[in-house]
Design an enzyme around this catalytic site. Structure first.
Site, PDB file in Angstrom:
ATOM      1  N   HIS A  63       0.905  -1.157   0.000  1.00 57.06           N
ATOM      2  CA  HIS A  63       0.000   0.000   0.000  1.00 57.06           C
ATOM      3  C   HIS A  63       0.938   1.199   0.000  1.00 57.06           C
ATOM      4  O   HIS A  63       1.827   1.289   0.857  1.00 57.06           O
ATOM      5  CB  HIS A  63      -0.850  -0.030   1.280  1.00 57.06           C
ATOM      6  CG  HIS A  63      -1.875   1.067   1.385  1.00 57.06           C
ATOM      7  ND1 HIS A  63      -3.204   0.794   1.624  1.00 57.06           N
ATOM      8  CD2 HIS A  63      -1.786   2.423   1.323  1.00 57.06           C
ATOM      9  CE1 HIS A  63      -3.883   1.933   1.708  1.00 57.06           C
ATOM     10  NE2 HIS A  63      -3.034   2.939   1.522  1.00 57.06           N
ATOM     11  N   LEU A  64       0.769   2.090  -0.951  1.00 53.76           N
ATOM     12  CA  LEU A  64       1.630   3.269  -1.055  1.00 53.76           C
ATOM     13  C   LEU A  64       1.803   3.920   0.316  1.00 53.76           C
ATOM     14  O   LEU A  64       0.817   4.165   1.017  1.00 53.76           O
ATOM     15  CB  LEU A  64       1.002   4.277  -2.033  1.00 53.76           C
ATOM     16  CG  LEU A  64       1.688   5.631  -2.162  1.00 53.76           C
ATOM     17  CD1 LEU A  64       3.099   5.480  -2.718  1.00 53.76           C
ATOM     18  CD2 LEU A  64       0.864   6.555  -3.043  1.00 53.76           C
ATOM     19  N   HIS A  65       3.042   4.142   0.695  1.00 55.73           N
ATOM     20  CA  HIS A  65       3.316   4.842   1.944  1.00 55.73           C
ATOM     21  C   HIS A  65       4.639   5.579   1.846  1.00 55.73           C
ATOM     22  O   HIS A  65       5.565   5.132   1.198  1.00 55.73           O
ATOM     23  CB  HIS A  65       3.293   3.901   3.152  1.00 55.73           C
ATOM     24  CG  HIS A  65       4.240   2.751   3.103  1.00 55.73           C
ATOM     25  ND1 HIS A  65       4.009   1.612   2.343  1.00 55.73           N
ATOM     26  CD2 HIS A  65       5.413   2.545   3.720  1.00 55.73           C
ATOM     27  CE1 HIS A  65       5.004   0.760   2.511  1.00 55.73           C
ATOM     28  NE2 HIS A  65       5.883   1.305   3.343  1.00 55.73           N
ATOM     29  N   VAL A  66       4.667   6.728   2.491  1.00 55.15           N
ATOM     30  CA  VAL A  66       5.854   7.574   2.506  1.00 55.15           C
ATOM     31  C   VAL A  66       6.383   7.584   3.932  1.00 55.15           C
ATOM     32  O   VAL A  66       5.641   7.814   4.886  1.00 55.15           O
ATOM     33  CB  VAL A  66       5.527   9.010   2.046  1.00 55.15           C
ATOM     34  CG1 VAL A  66       6.758   9.902   2.136  1.00 55.15           C
ATOM     35  CG2 VAL A  66       4.959   9.013   0.638  1.00 55.15           C
TER      36      VAL A  66
END
Length: 143
Positions: free
Chosen positions: A96-99
């Site tokens: 899941h896209l995460h920064v």
């Protein structure tokens, strides 16, 4: 929401997390295995696996929140700077896209990409850091 995604479960508040920021697009929380106290993850509330999957019209608003959180983490943790990064597929522990937003200091020991993870001193320390970042976000948003 992806039923098996841990970040989607956090966004849905099905799993406990130390939330530091939330708006209609994003959800940010303290990493449970931080590089340093204050290490946060910012995720879009909608499940997108990678940066390439994030719709173009959401890139600007999402990265405005990255910018906000980076400033807040530096302010809250009295850091000299920050490290902002994301992985796409390779080394992406949760799909899941995460920064990652990590507070940094000169000579903090981080070298290359082989970093030791550190634990918070206590449950109270986690809550203290959480409150500090939330207060810094509020202070930045007032300006």
């Amino acid at each position: 929401m992806e039923a098996s995604c841990i970040f989607c479960k956090m966004v849905a508040k099905e799993l406990a997390t130390h939330l530091v920021f939330e708006d209609e697009l994003s959800f940010a929380f303290l990493d449970h295995r931080p590089l340093f106290p204050g290490h946060c993850l910012l995720v879009p509330k909608t499940h997108f696996e990678t940066l390439s999957d994030l719709p173009t019209e959401l890139v600007g608003p999402f990265f405005m929140n990255v910018q906000l959180l980076a400033g807040a983490v530096e302010l809250a943790m009295e850091a000299e700077g920050s490290f902002v990064a994301m992985n796409n597929r390779v080394s992406q522990s949760v799909p899941h896209l995460h920064v990652h937003i990590v507070p940094r200091r000169k000579k903090d020991g981080l070298k290359g990409f082989f970093w030791p993870r550190n634990k918070y001193e206590s449950a109270a320390h986690v809550v203290e850091v959480q409150k500090s970042i939330k207060a810094a976000i509020a202070a930045i948003q007032k300006h």
